[in-house]
Design a protein around this motif. Structure first.
Motif, PDB file in Angstrom:
ATOM      1  N   THR A 217     -10.246  -7.454   9.801  1.00  0.00           N
ATOM      2  CA  THR A 217      -9.036  -7.436   8.979  1.00  0.00           C
ATOM      3  C   THR A 217      -8.847  -8.794   8.318  1.00  0.00           C
ATOM      4  N   ARG A 218      -8.387  -8.760   7.080  1.00  0.00           N
ATOM      5  CA  ARG A 218      -8.177  -9.954   6.258  1.00  0.00           C
ATOM      6  C   ARG A 218      -6.822  -9.845   5.571  1.00  0.00           C
ATOM      7  N   THR A 219      -6.390 -10.930   4.942  1.00  0.00           N
ATOM      8  CA  THR A 219      -5.115 -10.917   4.245  1.00  0.00           C
ATOM      9  C   THR A 219      -5.155 -11.825   3.023  1.00  0.00           C
ATOM     10  N   MET A 220      -4.306 -11.520   2.037  1.00  0.00           N
ATOM     11  CA  MET A 220      -4.122 -12.429   0.907  1.00  0.00           C
ATOM     12  C   MET A 220      -2.920 -13.351   1.151  1.00  0.00           C
ATOM     13  N   SER A 221      -2.313 -13.276   2.353  1.00  0.00           N
ATOM     14  CA  SER A 221      -1.087 -14.046   2.626  1.00  0.00           C
ATOM     15  C   SER A 221      -1.333 -15.539   2.805  1.00  0.00           C
ATOM     16  N   LYS A 222      -2.546 -15.926   3.175  1.00  0.00           N
ATOM     17  CA  LYS A 222      -2.768 -17.314   3.599  1.00  0.00           C
ATOM     18  C   LYS A 222      -3.509 -18.100   2.512  1.00  0.00           C
ATOM     19  N   ALA A 223      -4.849 -17.953   2.447  1.00  0.00           N
ATOM     20  CA  ALA A 223      -5.619 -18.743   1.483  1.00  0.00           C
ATOM     21  C   ALA A 223      -5.200 -18.442   0.045  1.00  0.00           C
ATOM     22  N   PHE A 224      -4.931 -17.177  -0.265  1.00  0.00           N
ATOM     23  CA  PHE A 224      -4.554 -16.796  -1.626  1.00  0.00           C
ATOM     24  C   PHE A 224      -3.119 -17.202  -1.980  1.00  0.00           C
ATOM     25  N   GLY A 225      -2.341 -17.616  -0.999  1.00  0.00           N
ATOM     26  CA  GLY A 225      -0.952 -17.974  -1.280  1.00  0.00           C
ATOM     27  C   GLY A 225      -0.151 -16.792  -1.803  1.00  0.00           C
ATOM     28  N   PHE A 226      -0.386 -15.604  -1.213  1.00  0.00           N
ATOM     29  CA  PHE A 226       0.193 -14.371  -1.748  1.00  0.00           C
ATOM     30  C   PHE A 226       1.014 -13.662  -0.660  1.00  0.00           C
ATOM     31  N   ALA A 227       1.634 -14.464   0.221  1.00  0.00           N
ATOM     32  CA  ALA A 227       2.349 -13.868   1.365  1.00  0.00           C
ATOM     33  C   ALA A 227       3.472 -12.945   0.893  1.00  0.00           C
ATOM     34  N   GLY A 228       4.166 -13.364  -0.178  1.00  0.00           N
ATOM     35  CA  GLY A 228       5.269 -12.553  -0.684  1.00  0.00           C
ATOM     36  C   GLY A 228       4.789 -11.273  -1.360  1.00  0.00           C
ATOM     37  N   GLY A 229       3.538 -11.233  -1.778  1.00  0.00           N
ATOM     38  CA  GLY A 229       2.977 -10.045  -2.436  1.00  0.00           C
ATOM     39  C   GLY A 229       2.640  -8.938  -1.457  1.00  0.00           C
ATOM     40  N   ARG A 230       2.469  -9.290  -0.167  1.00  0.00           N
ATOM     41  CA  ARG A 230       2.154  -8.352   0.913  1.00  0.00           C
ATOM     42  C   ARG A 230       0.888  -7.553   0.626  1.00  0.00           C
ATOM     43  N   LEU A 231      -0.237  -8.175   0.875  1.00  0.00           N
ATOM     44  CA  LEU A 231      -1.494  -7.452   0.701  1.00  0.00           C
ATOM     45  C   LEU A 231      -2.486  -7.851   1.777  1.00  0.00           C
ATOM     46  N   GLY A 232      -2.759  -6.902   2.668  1.00  0.00           N
ATOM     47  CA  GLY A 232      -3.785  -7.104   3.695  1.00  0.00           C
ATOM     48  C   GLY A 232      -4.822  -6.012   3.547  1.00  0.00           C
ATOM     49  N   TYR A 233      -5.972  -6.192   4.162  1.00  0.00           N
ATOM     50  CA  TYR A 233      -7.037  -5.198   3.998  1.00  0.00           C
ATOM     51  C   TYR A 233      -7.997  -5.245   5.171  1.00  0.00           C
ATOM     52  N   LEU A 234      -8.826  -4.226   5.253  1.00  0.00           N
ATOM     53  CA  LEU A 234      -9.859  -4.204   6.293  1.00  0.00           C
ATOM     54  C   LEU A 234     -11.198  -3.922   5.648  1.00  0.00           C
ATOM     55  N   ALA A 235     -12.257  -4.335   6.351  1.00  0.00           N
ATOM     56  CA  ALA A 235     -13.613  -3.951   5.980  1.00  0.00           C
ATOM     57  C   ALA A 235     -14.251  -3.337   7.218  1.00  0.00           C
ATOM     58  N   ALA A 236     -14.886  -2.192   7.036  1.00  0.00           N
ATOM     59  CA  ALA A 236     -15.473  -1.472   8.176  1.00  0.00           C
ATOM     60  C   ALA A 236     -16.389  -0.386   7.642  1.00  0.00           C
TER      61      ALA A 236
ATOM     62  N   VAL B  24     -12.796   0.730  19.709  1.00  0.00           N
ATOM     63  CA  VAL B  24     -12.833  -0.016  18.450  1.00  0.00           C
ATOM     64  C   VAL B  24     -12.611  -1.507  18.716  1.00  0.00           C
ATOM     65  N   VAL B  25     -13.318  -2.356  17.982  1.00  0.00           N
ATOM     66  CA  VAL B  25     -13.141  -3.808  18.092  1.00  0.00           C
ATOM     67  C   VAL B  25     -12.619  -4.317  16.751  1.00  0.00           C
ATOM     68  N   ILE B  26     -11.399  -4.874  16.781  1.00  0.00           N
ATOM     69  CA  ILE B  26     -10.789  -5.412  15.563  1.00  0.00           C
ATOM     70  C   ILE B  26     -10.928  -6.929  15.594  1.00  0.00           C
ATOM     71  N   VAL B  27     -11.538  -7.497  14.574  1.00  0.00           N
ATOM     72  CA  VAL B  27     -11.588  -8.953  14.467  1.00  0.00           C
ATOM     73  C   VAL B  27     -10.610  -9.355  13.355  1.00  0.00           C
ATOM     74  N   ASP B  28      -9.520  -9.989  13.758  1.00  0.00           N
ATOM     75  CA  ASP B  28      -8.475 -10.416  12.829  1.00  0.00           C
ATOM     76  C   ASP B  28      -8.892 -11.761  12.232  1.00  0.00           C
ATOM     77  N   GLU B  29      -9.287 -11.728  10.964  1.00  0.00           N
ATOM     78  CA  GLU B  29      -9.776 -12.941  10.285  1.00  0.00           C
ATOM     79  C   GLU B  29      -8.792 -13.393   9.200  1.00  0.00           C
TER      80      GLU B  29
END
Ligand SMILES: Cc1ncc(COP(=O)(O)O)c(C=O)c1O
Length: 357
Positions: free
Chosen positions: A218-237, A187-192
């Motif tokens: 893999t993506r996250t709402m912690s950075k651009a969305f300013g939602f780090a405290g909400g803890r929400l990450g996700y993957l697309a595959a 598997v190849v994971i690209v952490d974006e």
């Protein structure tokens, strides 16, 4: 008093210290690549309403498969993705842990190109996956040839690519992703995590998902969305990858409150992502100003900048802290990392840097 050493802890965890950047109470905190802008008031209200609407039903478990949230995330990503291609968890850290539980584990190996995100080897450790620290080239770059040679040598079950890369900041050439996908047996994971901050023209690995069922972005709402405290990450595959992580996820891992808050945040994405352009401006300002002062600086597609200092970076880190500015010493000799935040934070950082050579 009982200490860790007295406990029958796993041998490979003995002597280890927990991961964690210092959470110090200083005026300017630029050490964990958070979004410096608070959540705008209309979004605070919308999230509050969405969370309140869940409260009466907290006697029930949440939607175990978080289908509505996954559909919203797929719509945000575009690229023809649907809820079946997306999986969500408490931060992209948890997503990557689930991926290692499913595709790594005892007797298996995961490889990453260091320096990269320091949690990747720690997640490998926690899941009993052997970690292979592959090397980056000159000036922290990575060419397709360098990447492929190391994948060919180690034949890892999981490859981590990080684009834009933390801590260097630079996005990968899509040719590297393509070459690694061709060569990797697993598997190849690209952490974006920082994709939304990339410079114009940067291509996401989402574009090559069709036809590559072993690619996971893999993506996250912690950075651009300013939602780090909400803890929400996700993957697309490929949907089969989503089936695989469902074998290892804890039931009801994503609380009803998290799902509701994340959906409300996504519904207000224009307001939340409105800070991205301003942050990119500060990022480019830091790069230009430090270069003008003679520092070596890595190209950045993220909301942070890696820059060189003379002598011991730990001394420079302390000097900046004494001036009220907390940056990150990622353990790279001669280099420090600073998050791009508000113009005022950039002013404070650049002023503090006048005392650092
Ligand atoms: C490259 C990278 N991936 C993932 C993460 C983790 O983000 P999350 O908050 O989604 O767990 C970070 C956080 O700093 C990161 O730098």
């Amino acid at each position: 008093m009982t200490t860790l050493d007295d406990l029958p802890i796993r041998d490979d965890l003995r002597g280890r210290t927990p991961y964690g950047a210092p959470q110090l109470d200083v005026p300017v905190r630029l050490n964990t690549n958070e979004n410096s802008y608070p959540v705008p008031e209309p979004v605070v209200e919308a999230i509050g309403k969405a969370v309140a609407a869940e409260l009466r039903d907290l006697n029930r478990y949440p939607d175990r498969d978080a289908v509505a949230l996954r559909a919203d995330l797929a719509a945000y990503l575009g690229h023809g993705l649907t809820a079946d291609h997306v999986w969500a968890a408490n931060g992209s850290n948890e997503i990557q842990q689930q991926l290692l539980q499913a595709f790594g584990g005892p007797g298996r190996t995961a490889l990453g190109f260091t320096p990269a995100y320091s949690m990747h080897p720690l997640l490998a450790l926690g899941t009993g996956t052997r970690w292979v620290p592959a090397r980056r080239g000159e000036d922290f770059g990575l060419t397709a040839g360098e990447a492929v040679a190391q994948v060919r040598e180690h034949r890892p079950d999981v490859v981590f690519l990080c684009s834009p890369n933390n801590p260097t900041g630079t996005a990968l050439d899509p040719a590297v992703v393509a070459a690694v996908l061709d060569e990797a047996p697993g598997v190849v994971i690209v952490d974006e995590a920082y994709a939304e901050f990339a410079r114009p023209g940067t291509v996401s690995a989402l574009a090559v998902l069709p036809g590559h069922p072993r690619l996971v972005v893999t993506r996250t709402m912690s950075k651009a969305f300013g939602f780090a405290g909400g803890r929400l990450g996700y993957l697309a595959a490929d949907p089969a990858v989503v089936d695989a992580v469902q074998l290892v996820r804890l039931p009801y891992h994503l609380s009803a409150l998290t799902q509701a808050a994340a959906r409300a945040a996504l519904a207000h994405r224009d307001a939340l992502l409105g800070t991205v352009a301003a942050i990119m401006q500060q990022r480019d300002r830091i790069v230009a100003e430090l270069r003008a002062r003679g520092h070596r600086v890595a190209d950045s597609d993220a909301n942070f900048v890696l820059f060189a200092v003379e002598g011991d970076q730990a001394v420079a880190w302390r000097t900046l802290l004494d001036a009220g500015v907390l940056v990150r010493d990622v353990g790279l000799p001669g280099w420090l990392r600073v998050t791009a935040g508000t113009p005022t934070e950039t002013d404070a950082f650049l002023t503090a840097m006048e005392t650092v050579s």
